[in-house]
Design a protein around this motif. Structure first.
Motif, PDB file in Angstrom:
ATOM      1  N   ARG A  16       0.836  -1.213   0.000  1.00  0.00           N
ATOM      2  CA  ARG A  16       0.000   0.000   0.000  1.00  0.00           C
ATOM      3  C   ARG A  16       0.863   1.253   0.000  1.00  0.00           C
ATOM      4  NH1 ARG A  16      -5.074  -1.941   1.543  1.00  0.00           N
ATOM      5  NH2 ARG A  16      -4.999  -3.822   2.834  1.00  0.00           N
ATOM      6  N   SER A  17       1.931   1.229   0.803  1.00  0.00           N
ATOM      7  CA  SER A  17       2.789   2.407   0.921  1.00  0.00           C
ATOM      8  C   SER A  17       3.619   2.632  -0.331  1.00  0.00           C
ATOM      9  CB  SER A  17       3.719   2.243   2.132  1.00  0.00           C
ATOM     10  OG  SER A  17       2.979   2.118   3.326  1.00  0.00           O
ATOM     11  N   ALA A  18       4.125   1.539  -0.904  1.00  0.00           N
ATOM     12  CA  ALA A  18       5.024   1.660  -2.057  1.00  0.00           C
ATOM     13  C   ALA A  18       4.290   1.929  -3.354  1.00  0.00           C
ATOM     14  CB  ALA A  18       5.864   0.386  -2.193  1.00  0.00           C
ATOM     15  N   LEU A  19       3.051   1.392  -3.480  1.00  0.00           N
ATOM     16  CA  LEU A  19       2.303   1.495  -4.733  1.00  0.00           C
ATOM     17  C   LEU A  19       0.911   2.054  -4.467  1.00  0.00           C
ATOM     18  CD1 LEU A  19       3.158  -2.050  -6.192  1.00  0.00           C
ATOM     19  CD2 LEU A  19       4.486   0.065  -6.442  1.00  0.00           C
ATOM     20  N   PRO A  20       0.809   3.317  -4.046  1.00  0.00           N
ATOM     21  CA  PRO A  20      -0.518   3.878  -3.760  1.00  0.00           C
ATOM     22  C   PRO A  20      -1.384   3.944  -5.010  1.00  0.00           C
ATOM     23  CG  PRO A  20       1.136   5.603  -3.781  1.00  0.00           C
ATOM     24  CD  PRO A  20       1.874   4.308  -3.856  1.00  0.00           C
ATOM     25  N   MET A  21      -2.680   3.779  -4.827  1.00  0.00           N
ATOM     26  CA  MET A  21      -3.591   3.809  -5.971  1.00  0.00           C
ATOM     27  C   MET A  21      -3.619   5.197  -6.597  1.00  0.00           C
ATOM     28  SD  MET A  21      -7.521   2.475  -6.227  1.00  0.00           S
ATOM     29  CE  MET A  21      -8.738   3.728  -6.639  1.00  0.00           C
ATOM     30  N   ASN A  22      -3.482   5.228  -7.905  1.00  0.00           N
ATOM     31  CA  ASN A  22      -3.551   6.478  -8.658  1.00  0.00           C
ATOM     32  C   ASN A  22      -3.915   6.111 -10.088  1.00  0.00           C
ATOM     33  OD1 ASN A  22      -3.192   8.881 -10.036  1.00  0.00           O
ATOM     34  ND2 ASN A  22      -1.307   9.428  -8.970  1.00  0.00           N
ATOM     35  N   LEU A  23      -5.202   6.157 -10.402  1.00  0.00           N
ATOM     36  CA  LEU A  23      -5.668   5.697 -11.707  1.00  0.00           C
ATOM     37  C   LEU A  23      -5.196   6.583 -12.854  1.00  0.00           C
ATOM     38  CD1 LEU A  23      -9.316   4.583 -10.858  1.00  0.00           C
ATOM     39  CD2 LEU A  23      -7.299   3.164 -11.114  1.00  0.00           C
ATOM     40  N   ARG A  37      -3.013  -0.777  -9.219  1.00  0.00           N
ATOM     41  CA  ARG A  37      -1.655  -0.443  -8.772  1.00  0.00           C
ATOM     42  C   ARG A  37      -0.610  -1.109  -9.665  1.00  0.00           C
ATOM     43  NH1 ARG A  37      -4.282  -1.168  -3.579  1.00  0.00           N
ATOM     44  NH2 ARG A  37      -3.924   0.613  -2.197  1.00  0.00           N
ATOM     45  N   PHE A  38      -0.833  -2.373  -9.976  1.00  0.00           N
ATOM     46  CA  PHE A  38       0.136  -3.085 -10.805  1.00  0.00           C
ATOM     47  C   PHE A  38       0.222  -2.461 -12.190  1.00  0.00           C
ATOM     48  CE2 PHE A  38       0.133  -7.458  -8.470  1.00  0.00           C
ATOM     49  CZ  PHE A  38       0.713  -6.853  -7.371  1.00  0.00           C
ATOM     50  N   ARG A  39      -0.890  -1.988 -12.712  1.00  0.00           N
ATOM     51  CA  ARG A  39      -0.855  -1.310 -14.008  1.00  0.00           C
ATOM     52  C   ARG A  39      -0.142   0.037 -13.893  1.00  0.00           C
ATOM     53  NH1 ARG A  39      -6.429   0.095 -17.044  1.00  0.00           N
ATOM     54  NH2 ARG A  39      -6.713   1.299 -15.125  1.00  0.00           N
ATOM     55  N   THR A  40      -0.457   0.801 -12.870  1.00  0.00           N
ATOM     56  CA  THR A  40       0.146   2.125 -12.688  1.00  0.00           C
ATOM     57  C   THR A  40       1.659   2.039 -12.567  1.00  0.00           C
ATOM     58  OG1 THR A  40      -1.822   3.074 -11.657  1.00  0.00           O
ATOM     59  CG2 THR A  40       0.277   4.123 -11.133  1.00  0.00           C
ATOM     60  N   TYR A  41       2.145   1.035 -11.838  1.00  0.00           N
ATOM     61  CA  TYR A  41       3.581   0.956 -11.543  1.00  0.00           C
ATOM     62  C   TYR A  41       4.312  -0.119 -12.356  1.00  0.00           C
ATOM     63  CZ  TYR A  41       2.064   4.025  -7.842  1.00  0.00           C
ATOM     64  OH  TYR A  41       1.514   5.080  -7.148  1.00  0.00           O
ATOM     65  N   ALA A  42       3.692  -0.562 -13.446  1.00  0.00           N
ATOM     66  CA  ALA A  42       4.341  -1.453 -14.422  1.00  0.00           C
ATOM     67  C   ALA A  42       4.898  -2.717 -13.773  1.00  0.00           C
ATOM     68  CB  ALA A  42       5.439  -0.700 -15.173  1.00  0.00           C
ATOM     69  N   VAL A  43       4.119  -3.324 -12.877  1.00  0.00           N
ATOM     70  CA  VAL A  43       4.527  -4.582 -12.263  1.00  0.00           C
ATOM     71  C   VAL A  43       4.365  -5.704 -13.290  1.00  0.00           C
ATOM     72  CG1 VAL A  43       4.033  -6.255 -10.439  1.00  0.00           C
ATOM     73  CG2 VAL A  43       3.902  -3.786  -9.965  1.00  0.00           C
ATOM     74  N   GLU A  44       5.413  -6.459 -13.510  1.00  0.00           N
ATOM     75  CA  GLU A  44       5.361  -7.537 -14.491  1.00  0.00           C
ATOM     76  C   GLU A  44       4.560  -8.717 -13.945  1.00  0.00           C
ATOM     77  OE1 GLU A  44       9.137  -8.716 -15.967  1.00  0.00           O
ATOM     78  OE2 GLU A  44       9.698  -6.705 -16.637  1.00  0.00           O
ATOM     79  N   LEU A  45       3.662  -9.232 -14.779  1.00  0.00           N
ATOM     80  CA  LEU A  45       2.795 -10.327 -14.376  1.00  0.00           C
ATOM     81  C   LEU A  45       2.853 -11.456 -15.398  1.00  0.00           C
ATOM     82  CD1 LEU A  45      -0.386  -8.253 -13.367  1.00  0.00           C
ATOM     83  CD2 LEU A  45       1.266  -9.296 -11.797  1.00  0.00           C
ATOM     84  N   GLU A  46       2.725 -12.681 -14.895  1.00  0.00           N
ATOM     85  CA  GLU A  46       2.595 -13.822 -15.787  1.00  0.00           C
ATOM     86  C   GLU A  46       1.288 -13.693 -16.563  1.00  0.00           C
ATOM     87  OE1 GLU A  46       3.262 -13.899 -12.593  1.00  0.00           O
ATOM     88  OE2 GLU A  46       5.307 -14.694 -12.480  1.00  0.00           O
ATOM     89  N   ASP A  47       1.210 -14.349 -17.715  1.00  0.00           N
ATOM     90  CA  ASP A  47       0.063 -14.177 -18.606  1.00  0.00           C
ATOM     91  C   ASP A  47      -1.294 -14.397 -17.915  1.00  0.00           C
ATOM     92  OD1 ASP A  47       1.760 -13.503 -20.646  1.00  0.00           O
ATOM     93  OD2 ASP A  47       1.678 -15.455 -21.642  1.00  0.00           O
ATOM     94  N   PRO A  48      -1.487 -15.467 -17.133  1.00  0.00           N
ATOM     95  CA  PRO A  48      -2.805 -15.654 -16.505  1.00  0.00           C
ATOM     96  C   PRO A  48      -3.158 -14.530 -15.535  1.00  0.00           C
ATOM     97  CG  PRO A  48      -1.551 -17.697 -16.457  1.00  0.00           C
ATOM     98  CD  PRO A  48      -0.603 -16.618 -16.871  1.00  0.00           C
ATOM     99  N   LEU A  49      -2.157 -13.981 -14.840  1.00  0.00           N
ATOM    100  CA  LEU A  49      -2.410 -12.901 -13.898  1.00  0.00           C
ATOM    101  C   LEU A  49      -2.703 -11.594 -14.629  1.00  0.00           C
ATOM    102  CD1 LEU A  49       0.331 -13.646 -11.207  1.00  0.00           C
ATOM    103  CD2 LEU A  49      -1.907 -14.733 -11.584  1.00  0.00           C
ATOM    104  N   GLN A  50      -1.998 -11.362 -15.739  1.00  0.00           N
ATOM    105  CA  GLN A  50      -2.294 -10.183 -16.548  1.00  0.00           C
ATOM    106  C   GLN A  50      -3.695 -10.286 -17.144  1.00  0.00           C
ATOM    107  OE1 GLN A  50      -0.414  -7.369 -16.856  1.00  0.00           O
ATOM    108  NE2 GLN A  50      -2.222  -6.557 -17.905  1.00  0.00           N
ATOM    109  N   ALA A  51      -4.076 -11.494 -17.557  1.00  0.00           N
ATOM    110  CA  ALA A  51      -5.421 -11.695 -18.100  1.00  0.00           C
ATOM    111  C   ALA A  51      -6.470 -11.412 -17.038  1.00  0.00           C
ATOM    112  CB  ALA A  51      -5.564 -13.121 -18.636  1.00  0.00           C
TER     113      ALA A  51
END
Length: 217
Positions: free
Chosen positions: A111-118, A171-185
């Motif tokens: 939460r602290s490192a990747l605050p929500m910001n659409l 958050r993962f989209r905002t901060y470009a967190v890499e995800l495996e294909d099923p998780l990105q889906a």
């Protein structure tokens, strides 16, 4: 039933408001939104966890006031038992409650490192070491649910778990967190979910004058 009121904060920044709002939409509850001003000192104290209790989101309905997202989910499940907020199977329901409770009470470093910001989008972002175990645990939870219940949502169809985890997808989209294909889906499923599209559209239209909070809530 009388029309309800849901008190929320910034749609761009408030992950807890998003969770409560999604739950109300999923339940089919008719409600009016009551936004609070995050720059008001009293409200700001609540939102930054400096007040004795945090009451955003807060649902007011038929003389009942309920805050805290899990409490809102429980209330909505009682008055709309056919809405399917939880899985039908008892084992899946227990699993759903467990993963919903885990994001509700933990992941402080994330939460602290990747605050929500659409509105924000980083091409790359270095996550500090303290938050990396949280990211790994998120991936573990999602992968387990998707493999067990077949997707495209965590428990096959939308449940409380998706409302609870939707802000993490953003958050993962905002901060470009890499995800495996099923998780990105899975994240793409959340982004394309009708209530999530509605919320995101409103968040992007929110005035830039809304001041970003220093602490995620």
């Amino acid at each position: 039933m009388s029309k309800a009121t849901l008190t929320i904060s910034s749609k761009n920044y408030s992950s807890w408001s998003l969770r409560g709002w999604l739950l109300c939409r999923m339940a089919g509850l008719e409600f009016d939104e009551k936004p609070v001003d995050p720059d008001d000192p009293a409200n700001r104290q609540e939102l930054l966890l400096l007040a004795p209790s945090v009451r955003v989101p807060r649902l007011s309905h038929d003389g009942v006031d309920v805050w805290d997202t899990l409490a809102i989910a429980g209330y909505l499940n009682e008055i709309f038992p056919d809405a399917g907020l939880y899985p039908d199977d008892i084992k899946a329901r227990a699993h759903c409650r467990a993963v919903s409770g885990e994001i509700h009470s933990g992941f402080y470093n994330l939460r602290s490192a990747l605050p929500m910001n659409l509105k924000a989008r980083h091409a790359s972002f270095k996550i500090f070491s303290g938050a990396r175990p949280d990211v790994a645990r998120v991936k573990e939870i999602w992968a387990d649910c998707l493999s067990t219940y077949g997707g495209p949502f965590l428990f096959g169809r939308p449940t409380i778990a998706d409302a609870m985890w939707a802000p993490v997808c953003t958050r993962f989209r905002t901060y470009a967190v890499e995800l495996e294909d099923p998780l990105q889906a899975y994240c793409e499923t959340i982004f394309d979910w009708a209530p999530m599209r509605e919320w995101t559209e409103a968040a992007l239209a929110e005035p830039d004058a809304v001041v970003e909070l220093e602490v995620e809530f």
